[in-house]
Design a protein around this motif. Structure first.
Motif, PDB file in Angstrom:
ATOM      1  N   ILE A 286     -13.831 -47.929 -55.576  1.00  0.00           N
ATOM      2  CA  ILE A 286     -14.929 -48.351 -54.696  1.00  0.00           C
ATOM      3  C   ILE A 286     -15.613 -49.591 -55.263  1.00  0.00           C
ATOM      4  CG2 ILE A 286     -17.328 -47.717 -54.114  1.00  0.00           C
ATOM      5  CD1 ILE A 286     -15.621 -46.385 -52.210  1.00  0.00           C
ATOM      6  N   HIS A 287     -15.753 -49.620 -56.595  1.00  0.00           N
ATOM      7  CA  HIS A 287     -16.484 -50.733 -57.213  1.00  0.00           C
ATOM      8  C   HIS A 287     -15.540 -51.818 -57.740  1.00  0.00           C
ATOM      9  CE1 HIS A 287     -20.255 -48.786 -56.565  1.00  0.00           C
ATOM     10  NE2 HIS A 287     -19.759 -47.677 -57.035  1.00  0.00           N
ATOM     11  N   HIS A 288     -14.308 -51.817 -57.202  1.00  0.00           N
ATOM     12  CA  HIS A 288     -13.331 -52.870 -57.484  1.00  0.00           C
ATOM     13  C   HIS A 288     -13.082 -53.051 -58.984  1.00  0.00           C
ATOM     14  CE1 HIS A 288     -14.183 -54.962 -53.357  1.00  0.00           C
ATOM     15  NE2 HIS A 288     -14.433 -53.675 -53.310  1.00  0.00           N
TER      16      HIS A 288
ATOM     17  N   LYS B 264     -12.739 -47.340 -69.589  1.00  0.00           N
ATOM     18  CA  LYS B 264     -13.936 -46.554 -69.250  1.00  0.00           C
ATOM     19  C   LYS B 264     -13.603 -45.218 -68.580  1.00  0.00           C
ATOM     20  CE  LYS B 264     -16.518 -50.781 -68.548  1.00  0.00           C
ATOM     21  NZ  LYS B 264     -17.293 -50.890 -69.765  1.00  0.00           N
TER      22      LYS B 264
ATOM     23  N   PRO C  37     -17.883 -55.752 -54.462  1.00  0.00           N
ATOM     24  CA  PRO C  37     -18.042 -54.521 -55.242  1.00  0.00           C
ATOM     25  C   PRO C  37     -19.422 -53.878 -55.094  1.00  0.00           C
ATOM     26  CG  PRO C  37     -17.297 -56.344 -56.631  1.00  0.00           C
ATOM     27  CD  PRO C  37     -17.590 -56.918 -55.295  1.00  0.00           C
TER      28      PRO C  37
ATOM     29  N   LEU D 224     -23.019 -47.064 -64.210  1.00  0.00           N
ATOM     30  CA  LEU D 224     -21.591 -47.409 -64.190  1.00  0.00           C
ATOM     31  C   LEU D 224     -21.203 -48.514 -63.187  1.00  0.00           C
ATOM     32  CD1 LEU D 224     -18.672 -46.674 -65.259  1.00  0.00           C
ATOM     33  CD2 LEU D 224     -18.521 -45.178 -63.272  1.00  0.00           C
ATOM     34  N   PRO D 225     -21.633 -48.438 -61.917  1.00  0.00           N
ATOM     35  CA  PRO D 225     -21.208 -49.489 -60.972  1.00  0.00           C
ATOM     36  C   PRO D 225     -21.634 -50.882 -61.432  1.00  0.00           C
ATOM     37  CG  PRO D 225     -22.171 -47.654 -59.779  1.00  0.00           C
ATOM     38  CD  PRO D 225     -22.419 -47.397 -61.229  1.00  0.00           C
TER      39      PRO D 225
ATOM     40  N   GLU E  36     -22.166 -51.733 -64.588  1.00  0.00           N
ATOM     41  CA  GLU E  36     -21.368 -52.005 -65.788  1.00  0.00           C
ATOM     42  C   GLU E  36     -19.994 -52.551 -65.379  1.00  0.00           C
ATOM     43  OE1 GLU E  36     -21.340 -48.586 -68.370  1.00  0.00           O
ATOM     44  OE2 GLU E  36     -19.551 -49.327 -69.417  1.00  0.00           O
ATOM     45  N   LEU E  37     -19.391 -51.966 -64.357  1.00  0.00           N
ATOM     46  CA  LEU E  37     -18.077 -52.417 -63.901  1.00  0.00           C
ATOM     47  C   LEU E  37     -18.133 -53.846 -63.356  1.00  0.00           C
ATOM     48  CD1 LEU E  37     -16.749 -49.184 -62.136  1.00  0.00           C
ATOM     49  CD2 LEU E  37     -16.023 -50.142 -64.319  1.00  0.00           C
TER      50      LEU E  37
ATOM     51  N   ARG F 154     -26.421 -43.218 -58.284  1.00  0.00           N
ATOM     52  CA  ARG F 154     -25.298 -44.104 -58.641  1.00  0.00           C
ATOM     53  C   ARG F 154     -24.805 -44.881 -57.417  1.00  0.00           C
ATOM     54  NH1 ARG F 154     -20.041 -41.317 -60.858  1.00  0.00           N
ATOM     55  NH2 ARG F 154     -19.991 -40.640 -58.712  1.00  0.00           N
TER      56      ARG F 154
END
Lengths: 260, 257
Positions: A155-157, A166, B77, B101-102, B104-105, B149
């Protein structure tokens, strides 16, 4: 403390009973020392030869630890690569399975040809034996990654490397630690077997060479002492790996156990 | 002008081999709208939601996004937040690290992302638990963390796949209110897949029914309630709208038998 005592006490008692029976048996039947020396004699001989044995133990430990470290690195990297690609997995995993069936004693002379006598060869022998459990457990862990968690990353590519670092690697840690614990014991076996073929003789001779040369001199007491010390190296490495694994998984494990 | 994106699904089909999971679904969702999709199990509700989120490739048809001004938009994203029924928290990460996390990615700097995660947890009234592990949370708390999140990137589209399905009634009602105010506050477009008709009616601007198995999407029913709180749930309008949706669903059951 009480729990540690109740865990430790039964095996210690059994060990003491076995050693006592051994000591009494040797004295009652008056067995020759080259056939079966008594535990007390083994202890005395080990004390007399302590410098030689400790130097050997250090050599064997170096080979086992070095080989184990290499095996963990190569096993985790290879397992991760195979886990990331179905094609690689289909091509390489059966070969890895076949390779681990080749007896180490048969490969050891080749290691001498390629790497010469000494630590490098014995380290390589330890590594070869220890690599497969790490590789297999890494691959298992990677394949067992929760598809639901993968979707969060999709979802977050998230890129492939981020997903590995991770998600897949931390998710595989319990499996990898189990593989490492098996590999720790195997690394010492690999090192000693490697030493039979490629170890150096002399003052710094590793335990494998001490065992072989003591056998030739009919010093069975020293053979037992060296075998005991190589087992100690195995226990130690296994203990260190288990402790490090516990530290790594402390937070993870508690949550995983409760979640199940 | 709402921040949320408009979505146009045209004849969206998803097949797995010979199995049709979603059949010719066409739906237009306005920017900032809250729409719920109800239907039988196996009707394709979740498949449609995943297709919108980019987790399922369409076999045919299209799904397009556009901004409130009408310009075409390719979601990045940050643009889509997805909240799953089971929460799906990483068990080895603390609550704070899970929420961050999102970001961080995306490569947001550590301090910035942790501040954003803390702020979102505070907003969800979860400020005291940021160091806890997911296993130390109740079901409702886990869902709050999962919502935090999903919202931490300030998404333009929020996708909710039966997020309250496994919760008790009291927690569910509290979280429904919370969700509604969060969505209104963020201006995001929200799509909720649910089995609970009352939940769909009280939260949504429109409710779409997927009829049959695989479902065919019926024209969405507009929802107009005097209020979206407990009083709204007691209103005549609420009861009659629930009955209308139920009637649509029953129709879908009859047609699938």
């Amino acid at each position: 403390m009480k729990r540690t005592l109740t865990t430790m006490l039964p095996p210690v008692l059994v060990l003491v009973a076995l050693l006592t029976a051994w000591q009494i048996g040797v004295q009652v039947w008056n067995l020759p020392r080259y056939l079966l020396p008594s535990p007390w004699l083994i202890l005395c001989s080990a004390w007399q030869e302590q410098s030689r044995l400790l130097a050997g133990m250090l050599q064997t430990a170096m080979a086992a630890v070095g080989g184990f470290g290499l095996a963990v690195f190569i096993g985790v990297v290879t397992g991760s690569l195979l886990g990331a690609s179905q094609r690689l997995q289909k091509g390489f995993y059966p070969i890895a399975l076949l390779l681990q069936m080749v007896p180490l004693v048969a490969i050891a002379p080749l290691l001498v040809i390629w790497l010469g006598y000494g630590l490098r060869s014995t380290m390589a022998a330890a590594c070869i034996v220890a690599i497969f459990p790490v590789l297999a457990s890494t691959l298992d862990g990677m394949r067992g990654t929760d598809p639901g968690l993968r979707e969060i990353f999709a979802i977050h590519h998230a890129g492939r490397l981020a997903r590995w670092w991770k998600l897949e690697l931390p998710g595989s840690l319990p499996s990898i630690v189990t593989g490492c614990r098996v590999a720790a014991g195997l690394a010492v076996i690999g090192a000693v077997v490697g030493e039979f073929v490629s170890g150096y003789a002399g003052d710094q001779a590793p335990l494998g060479i001490v065992i072989v040369s003591s056998m030739r001199e009919a010093r069975t007491d020293l053979v037992f002492a060296a075998v005991g010390l190589s087992a100690c190296v195995g226990f130690l490495l296994f203990g260190i790996v288990s402790g490090l694994g516990w530290l790594l998984l402390r937070r993870w494990h508690a949550s995983a156990v409760q979640e199940n | 002008m709402p921040r949320g994106l408009g979505i146009r699904a045209k004849n969206a089909c998803v097949c797995f081999g010979d199995v049709v999971a979603l059949r010719h679904a066409s739906l237009t969702i306005l920017p900032g709208e809250f729409i719920s999709i109800v239907g039988d199990s196996g009707g394709g509700k979740t498949t449609l939601l995943r297709a919108i989120g980019g987790l399922r490739a369409l076999s045919s048809g299209s799904i397009e996004f556009h901004s409130a001004s009408g310009a075409n938009w390719i979601p990045g994203p940050r643009d889509i937040g997805f909240c799953f029924q089971e929460g799906r928290l990483l068990p080895w990460r603390s609550v704070l690290a899970n929420v961050a996390l999102p970001l961080e990615l995306e490569g947001v700097a550590s301090g910035e992302r942790l501040d954003a995660a803390r702020a979102m947890l505070e907003r969800m009234r979860m400020g005291g638990v940021e160091r806890r592990m997911p296993s130390q949370l109740s079901g409702g708390m886990r869902m709050r963390v999962a919502m935090a999140r999903a919202l931490v990137t300030r998404p333009r589209v929020l996708l909710l796949d039966e997020p309250f399905g496994s919760l008790d009634e009291v927690t569910r009602l509290a979280l429904e209110d919370e969700l509604l105010s969060l969505v209104r506050e963020s201006g995001a477009t929200a799509i909720l897949v649910t089995h609970a008709i009352g939940e769909a009616v009280v939260l949504s601007d429109r409710v779409a029914v997927l009829r049959g198995r695989p479902g065919s999407l019926q024209p969405a029913i507009p929802i107009s309630l005097p209020s979206r709180d407990d009083e709204g749930r007691l209103s005549v309008e609420f009861a009659s709208l629930c009955a209308i949706v139920q009637h649509e669903l029953r129709g879908s059951q009859e047609s699938s038998v």
